[in-house]
Design an enzyme around this catalytic site. Structure first.
Site, short mmCIF file in Angstrom:
data_model
loop_
_atom_site.label_atom_id
_atom_site.label_comp_id
_atom_site.label_asym_id
_atom_site.label_seq_id
_atom_site.Cartn_x
_atom_site.Cartn_y
_atom_site.Cartn_z
CB SER A 134 -0.94 0.00 1.21
OG SER A 134 -0.23 -0.18 2.41
CG ASN A 181 2.38 -0.54 -5.60
OD1 ASN A 181 3.07 -0.11 -6.51
ND2 ASN A 181 2.73 -1.60 -4.89
CE1 TYR A 182 -4.26 -0.31 -5.22
CE2 TYR A 182 -2.55 -1.56 -4.11
CZ TYR A 182 -3.53 -1.47 -5.07
OH TYR A 182 -3.78 -2.54 -5.89
CG LEU A 183 -0.93 4.40 1.27
CD1 LEU A 183 -0.16 4.18 2.56
CD2 LEU A 183 -2.38 4.71 1.57
#
Length: 694
Positions: A648, A651-653
């Site tokens: 995360s 790649n997502y934050l």
């Protein structure tokens, strides 16, 4: 230049005048390795201005010898403020505290044979390309580059046959295999103690592919995997592994130098006349496919890649990489609408694989920036989108109802959309749109909650998703309707697929896909959790890092980023708890010393007794701070036992949330992001301050 023995990886120049001037990277056979262009790979020398060796350093007229300073007689000089002196040829030496009073790290005094000055890393001396400062310039987004030049990939080294004394046995008898079959046999032998070799699918797939590379004679003889004895071969590779671990420091340094030379030669490309790092220029060696979870193709042979399998992409006006002697590339392209440098198709699943730029490159950074900006734009539209799918839950059209329920799950549970796959092509993994009726159970009442949906399926990378979630009554009623007259293997959303869902989302907002919801919900969760968990009054950096990791952990749980607990986790926690107990004992002892020193000071009001008392108190405070840090680390480790925070975070934050938090609470960015991650997110570190909001 001194000669270096060839077994260390550098060709010995002792008998050849040409080799006195050059050094080459050596292969396993002791001969210089050749690159795709057919030329030997040279070990590049460090720039002269960075070379300072001990004792017998080489110096030229252009770079005169630097005199070594002796500081035996002036120890106190290390504590005086001095300006940093820049020596004649750019070599810097710090002799004292910096002007702001912060002490430099412990300095070593010179004792005649001065120790080498630490070399400045190349990354630190080279000017970074601050591409984000050019982001406002107009450009055609379909054109990825105007000029691209690189050296091509580095192929796996050739197979080295086993020594004569290492035997493979079949049915109790020694059997010598031809090199191709022997190499595949060694892949299995190396994994002999791994759990994979106990799995039926792995063994069946391996044996089938192994027989395909056997000669007719070998195939006629070897018919039963159970009669094969790989023990001696496995022991040989264990011995080689132990030998590698036991290498001398000099040998390890030589290997490191070889690797650095290889990176310098093949690890960079010219991208629009900027030197950009390549992600991974080494092609994967042959081996056995593992896959995630119980992948149906585990154990199949990943074949050796040859130049004839590889497509090269570069500029027409560049120096095109040369394939190894006697070979040719599958194709040479000049496609500036793509970002890959090298491409091939792997044989197990038929997937296209690529060599691309490093994550810290412009093209990767811009893609990340755009991804997080799209997710950030969703923030202003998500309210309206939610209103729409809540209304659609009662639509008279079945497809619209299914789309509304799927969007509800993607938004509230951060489920992946899922992609269609051919039957048997990969592991049985699903996403929201590909859920089957067998993957959910409906409970009107469960654990004192109403309308509970129980999910149980394999998600990406065969990670199990198991969750019990109370949902809206209308969502529950719709799921019951979707499951009517269906069996367990039937699709839950039989009127919906990922492409139609994403097409609908893009009509609501340019660039919006189901994945954007996942990025948005992850980032907004981090921001909200940081606001909730960070105590502005607590100035302890370790405590603030614990708050950050807890916020990150909330995101990882939302996104189902799991991992197996480390095998030696109990031992690690045991050692950490021992440190904590030891520190607690030290504190008790230090407190007793404080009491004693205080008593002495009361009886004898001398300056010496006062200083001793103050020092003892400072030691207790220092030990208590160390105890807090240890306790925070132990708590963090325990809570992270089965949660993977890295996925995360990378790649997502939105990294700008993290950077802004660090600046606001005075937490060094390097405490959250390591060097590689700081390079990847250099654009975020440079562009935001503590006021940034996602």
């Amino acid at each position: 230049m001194e000669g270096v023995s060839s077994h260390n990886g550098i060709a010995s120049p002792s008998h050849n005048k040409e080799h006195k001037k050059r050094k080459y990277v050596l292969g396993p056979d002791g001969k210089p390795l050749k690159g795709p262009d057919g030329h030997r790979i040279r070990v590049k020398q460090e720039p002269r201005e960075q070379e300072i060796s001990s004792g017998d350093a080489h110096h030229t007229k252009k770079h005169p010898k630097v005199k070594t300073e002796k500081r035996h007689s002036d120890v106190d000089s290390t504590h005086r403020n001095k300006s940093v002196k820049k020596e004649k040829h750019g070599e810097k030496r710090k002799h004292s505290e910096s002007e702001n009073g912060v002490k430099d790290k412990k300095k070593k005094t010179d004792r005649g044979d001065a120790s080498p000055t630490k070399k400045v890393k190349k990354e630190e001396t080279q000017e970074k390309w601050k591409w984000w400062e050019e982001a406002g310039q107009d450009k055609d987004n379909t054109i990825k580059w105007k000029f691209l030049e690189h050296k091509g990939p580095v192929f796996a080294p050739p197979y080295e046959p086993l020594p004569d004394h290492v035997h493979f046995k079949y049915d109790g008898k020694v059997m010598r295999l031809q090199p191709e079959a022997e190499e595949v046999m060694t892949f299995y032998a190396k994994m002999l103690e791994h759990d994979y070799t106990t799995k039926e699918d792995f063994n069946r797939n391996f044996f089938g592919d192994w027989r395909k590379v056997m000669t007719a004679e070998e195939k006629a003889h070897i018919k039963d995997l159970g009669k094969c004895n790989f023990v001696a071969v496995a022991d040989y590779f264990k011995m080689k592994s132990e030998e590698r671990k036991a290498r001398s420091k000099e040998e390890k340094q030589m290997e490191k130098k070889n690797n650095e030379a290889l990176i310098e030669e093949y690890g960079f490309c010219d991208w629009d006349h900027h030197k950009e790092k390549i992600g991974n220029f080494k092609l994967e060696p042959p081996g056995l496919f593992r896959g995630r979870g119980n992948h149906p193709k585990m154990g199949k042979l990943k074949k050796r890649l040859n130049p004839e399998d590889v497509i090269i992409n570069c500029s027409k006006n560049s120096q095109i990489p040369k394939p190894p002697s006697g070979h040719k590339w599958k194709e040479v392209r000049h496609d500036n609408t793509v970002t890959w440098l090298v491409s091939w198709t792997e044989n197990v699943q038929g997937q296209n694989k690529y060599i691309m730029l490093n994550p810290n490159s412009r093209v990767k950074g811009e893609k990340d920036w755009q991804k997080y900006e799209t997710a950030r734009n969703l923030k202003s539209k998500v309210g309206k989108i939610r209103e729409n799918y809540m209304r659609d839950l009662k639509s008279t059209e079945m497809m619209v109802r299914q789309r509304a329920v799927a969007l509800y799950f993607i938004d509230k549970l951060a489920l992946r959309a899922g992609n269609e796959k051919e039957d048997g092509e990969s592991a049985d993994t699903v996403g929201c749109c590909s859920l089957r009726c067998e993957h959910i159970k409906l409970h009107k009442h469960l654990d004192d909650k109403d309308f509970v949906v129980e999910f149980d399926f394999l998600g990406k990378d065969s990670i199990r998703y198991y969750n019990k979630v109370p949902v809206l009554k209308q969502v529950f009623k719709n799921l019951s309707l979707f499951m009517e007259d269906k069996e367990g293997g039937d699709d839950l959303f039989d009127r919906l697929n990922t492409s139609t869902l994403n097409k609908y989302l893009n009509s609501l907002m340019d660039g919006l896909t189901a994945k954007v919801f996942r990025t948005y919900n992850a980032s907004i969760t981090l921001q909200n959790q940081l606001l909730e968990l960070t105590d502005p009054e607590d100035e302890n950096v370790a405590s603030r890092l614990l708050s950050y990791n807890r916020a990150n952990r909330a995101v990882a749980i939302l996104c189902n980023h799991q991992r197996a607990a480390p095998k030696n986790f109990s031992e690690q926690m045991g050692r950490m708890n021992d440190k904590i107990r030891k520190k607690q004992d030290e504190i008790q002892d230090a407190k007793q010393q404080v009491k004693s020193a205080k008593s002495d000071y009361k009886h004898m009001k001398t300056e010496g007794k006062r200083k001793l008392y103050e020092n003892k108190k400072k030691r207790v405070a220092r030990l208590q701070e160390q105890l807090i840090k240890l306790e925070v680390q132990a708590t963090d480790k325990e809570e992270n036992k089965e949660i993977a925070l890295g996925t995360s975070k990378l790649n997502y934050l939105d990294p700008r949330i993290t950077v802004a938090w660090c600046k606001k609470y005075e937490v060094p960015v390097e405490k959250v992001y390591n060097k590689t991650q700081r390079d990847k997110f250099a654009w975020a570190i440079a562009m935001v301050d503590e006021t940034y909001e996602f």
